[in-house]
Design a protein around this motif. Structure first.
Motif, mmCIF file in Angstrom:
data_model
loop_
_atom_site.group_PDB
_atom_site.id
_atom_site.type_symbol
_atom_site.label_atom_id
_atom_site.label_comp_id
_atom_site.label_asym_id
_atom_site.label_seq_id
_atom_site.Cartn_x
_atom_site.Cartn_y
_atom_site.Cartn_z
ATOM 1 N N ASP A 30 63.420 15.074 17.388
ATOM 2 C CA ASP A 30 62.709 13.943 17.163
ATOM 3 C C ASP A 30 62.955 12.831 18.074
ATOM 4 O O ASP A 30 62.072 12.102 18.527
ATOM 5 N N LEU A 45 57.476 21.343 25.177
ATOM 6 C CA LEU A 45 57.904 20.490 26.054
ATOM 7 C C LEU A 45 59.343 20.741 26.523
ATOM 8 O O LEU A 45 59.709 20.763 27.758
ATOM 9 N N LEU A 46 60.107 20.538 25.570
ATOM 10 C CA LEU A 46 61.455 20.707 25.495
ATOM 11 C C LEU A 46 61.840 21.945 26.248
ATOM 12 O O LEU A 46 62.811 21.980 27.194
ATOM 13 N N LEU A 48 59.407 10.752 18.024
ATOM 14 C CA LEU A 48 58.645 10.818 16.704
ATOM 15 C C LEU A 48 59.087 9.810 15.644
ATOM 16 O O LEU A 48 58.906 10.098 14.391
ATOM 17 N N TYR A 91 64.027 13.309 21.110
ATOM 18 C CA TYR A 91 63.637 13.688 22.429
ATOM 19 C C TYR A 91 62.019 13.263 22.557
ATOM 20 O O TYR A 91 61.480 12.871 23.491
ATOM 21 N N ALA A 92 61.485 13.528 21.542
ATOM 22 C CA ALA A 92 59.759 13.594 21.374
ATOM 23 C C ALA A 92 59.262 12.036 20.956
ATOM 24 O O ALA A 92 58.102 11.721 20.951
ATOM 25 N N ASP A 104 54.470 20.747 19.571
ATOM 26 C CA ASP A 104 54.243 20.390 20.755
ATOM 27 C C ASP A 104 55.246 20.046 21.626
ATOM 28 O O ASP A 104 55.477 20.394 22.708
ATOM 29 N N SER A 105 56.332 19.254 21.076
ATOM 30 C CA SER A 105 57.435 18.785 21.607
ATOM 31 C C SER A 105 58.305 19.728 21.983
ATOM 32 O O SER A 105 58.893 19.695 22.999
ATOM 33 N N ALA A 117 53.532 17.737 15.873
ATOM 34 C CA ALA A 117 54.093 16.941 16.913
ATOM 35 C C ALA A 117 55.409 17.658 17.317
ATOM 36 O O ALA A 117 55.551 17.628 18.845
ATOM 37 N N ARG A 118 56.267 18.088 16.565
ATOM 38 C CA ARG A 118 57.555 18.900 16.552
ATOM 39 C C ARG A 118 57.119 20.225 17.429
ATOM 40 O O ARG A 118 57.899 20.419 18.420
#
Length: 549
Positions: free
Chosen positions: A147, A372-373, A152, A149-150, A368-369, A365-366
């Motif tokens: 969270d 990315l991570l 959120l 990192y993104a 998707d993130s 959102a998690r």
């Protein structure tokens, strides 16, 4: 950012003062020289749990002081404000440990609890090593790391608010159901009691009025004779006649008295007026004493009924009306319960819909993130000679809660086709170090004001891999502060500031100290790390080459 550390009489440290700098700070030294002791001292002043016996042998008290520079938006400011502690651009922590084991802490020269100290330390310093159990290796914290990192925080806040609203709606419904159940259990009593009140309809003050009327009727025969006598004494056969005669006689001679009788006649007129009022009051009383014999019985019956109802419900007679209203409210709630319960059930359904929408958005959102991570980790692992390793952020469904319905875990597979699993279960010591370093680089991108400490995170790697670790540490230190305890000459050579930890024995006393190294001393130290006890010219040349980059 950690600016300095002052240690006195702790373990084998007699007196030590260090001043740290931004960027990459490296600490080196032979095994057993005391590098871990230095970290123990820092952990002590930060309130971390560590060794029980810290005071140096022969000393009565050990003390550690650490001071930090705080940026304007540093989260430590809020903790200081909430704890009522002095705040400013500089934060000074001091903690002592007595021989008796008693520990005392100060923040900016103000006493504070160990709990406040630990809250501050969480915003000031992060410690990471191969056996990291404070964050990266603990799956319970992986969701929070993702969270952060993104970014959120807003979506998590929305989810928390929706969860609170849902919890409140459910609690409200449960309270109403419990209250309704209670009312239903006494429904027969309520309907009978309200019926009694409706039939009797007691009024405020009625009990006292009935009691007075009853007593007067009971005494009417006894007092009527005297009241009639008083009426006769006041009437035409009594006082009224005599005052009238006196007034007539005085008025006949008033002119001859030359005004001497004016006050007397005025007083008699007033007396006649008051006498009239008295006669009227007596007549009203006599009228009141005229009643139907059944009226006394009726008054007594109603008076006794009101008093009996008051005793039955254990309230004062004048409070019967209020009590009846309370019973009617309960009965109305029961009669209207279907509508009220339907409204509250709908409120729960609406809150569930709001929470479901917030939790669904957060989950998306998690996920998707997480992708990315994972891609960012792949880029970070390649320079660390782990291009074949696979890092996956696994998101699985968890029981609903304030922060959504997701369980997050960081998993790795060291080679394609190999099974994946938790970081600390799959990776070897050297691999784990590099996974943690890559993860930290990804998670702290853009962070500032935080001091990160890596304790021998490069253990088990060497050569080009150690050089890659050092370069990632150097990158991580850009814009922040990193302290690295290392045995790797490749890592040490990349440090912007270098200290050597040394152990000395004098008069049968062992002490440890830390020495800042100038460029020449750095060559010797890195040469020692390359060649061992015997430092050769070839080792010095190799050290100089490492330092030159």
């Amino acid at each position: 950012m950690l600016r300095g550390l002052d240690v006195r009489d702790m373990l084998i440290i007699d007196r030590l003062e260090l001043e740290f700098q931004p960027g990459l700070n490296v600490l080196t030294g032979e095994t057993g020289a005391g590098k871990s002791i230095l970290l123990d001292a820092l952990g002590f002043v930060l309130g971390w749990r560590g060794r029980a016996e810290l005071v140096r042998t022969g000393a009565e008290q050990g003390e550690v002081v650490a001071w930090f520079d705080l940026e304007e938006d540093h989260p430590a400011h809020q903790i200081l404000e909430e704890a009522g502690l002095p705040d400013g651009e500089e934060l000074i922590l001091r903690r002592t440990n007595g021989r008796d084991g008693r520990k005392t802490a100060w923040v900016n020269d103000r006493r504070c609890s160990g709990e406040v100290l630990r809250q501050l330390s969480d915003t000031l310093v992060e410690l990471h090593g191969q056996h990291d159990d404070r964050g990266l290796l603990n799956p319970r914290g992986h969701r929070l790391l993702l969270d952060d990192y993104a970014g959120l925080a807003t979506k998590v806040g929305t989810c928390r608010s929706a969860w609170r609203a849902l919890s409140d709606a459910k609690k409200d419904l449960q309270t109403a159901e419990d209250a309704l159940e209670t009312v239903r259990a006494e429904e027969d009593f309520l309907r009978h009691a309200v019926s009694e009140f409706d039939l009797l309809d007691p009024q405020p003050g009625e009990e006292a009025a009935l009691d007075a009327r009853r007593r007067m009727m009971q005494a009417s025969e006894r007092i009527r004779e005297d009241i009639v006598k008083a009426q006769n004494a006041l009437g035409l056969e009594g006082a009224e006649s005599k005052i009238g005669d006196a007034l007539r006689w005085l008025e006949e001679v008033a002119e001859q008295a030359e005004g001497q009788l004016e006050e007397a006649t005025e007083a008699l007129y007033r007396a006649l007026s008051e006498l009239g009022n008295a006669q009227s009051g007596v007549e009203q009383c006599l009228q009141a004493l005229i009643f139907n014999p059944s009226e006394l019985e009726e008054a007594e019956e109603r008076l006794f009924a009101i008093r009996g109802l008051a005793r039955k419900h254990d309230v004062l007679p004048d409070d019967l009306g209020t009590f009846a209203t309370q019973l009617r409210v309960k009965l109305d709630a029961l009669d209207n319960s279907a509508t009220e319960m339907s409204s509250k059930q709908q409120a729960v359904r609406d809150a569930e819909t709001e929470y479901d929408a917030a939790a669904t958005k957060l989950s998306k959102a998690r996920r998707d993130s997480a992708q990315l991570l994972d891609r960012a980790m792949a880029k970070e692992l390649a320079p660390l000679k782990m291009e074949r390793a696979i890092f996956v952020t696994e998101i699985t469904e968890a029981p609903a809660g304030p922060e959504g319905r997701d369980s997050v875990a960081f998993t790795v597979a060291t080679n394609p086709g190999a099974p994946s699993g938790p970081l600390n279960k799959i990776a070897s010591g050297g691999e784990l170090s590099r996974f943690l370093l890559a993860l930290k680089v990804c998670l702290t991108s853009g962070a500032s004001g935080l001091t990160m400490i890596f304790d021998e995170i490069d253990r088990g790697v060497g050569g080009a891999t150690a050089d890659a670790v050092g370069r990632r540490l150097s990158t991580l230190a850009n814009g922040t502060q990193v302290l690295v305890v290392t045995h790797s000459p490749q890592v040490a050579a990349l440090g912007g500031h270098h200290w050597r930890v040394e152990k000395h024995v004098k008069d049968a006393q062992t002490t440890s100290t830390v020495v800042p190294l100038n460029p020449h001393d750095r060559i010797d130290e890195i040469a020692r790390m390359l060649s061992g006890d015997t430092v050769t010219e070839q080792a010095r040349a190799a050290a100089a080459a490492l330092l030159a980059g």
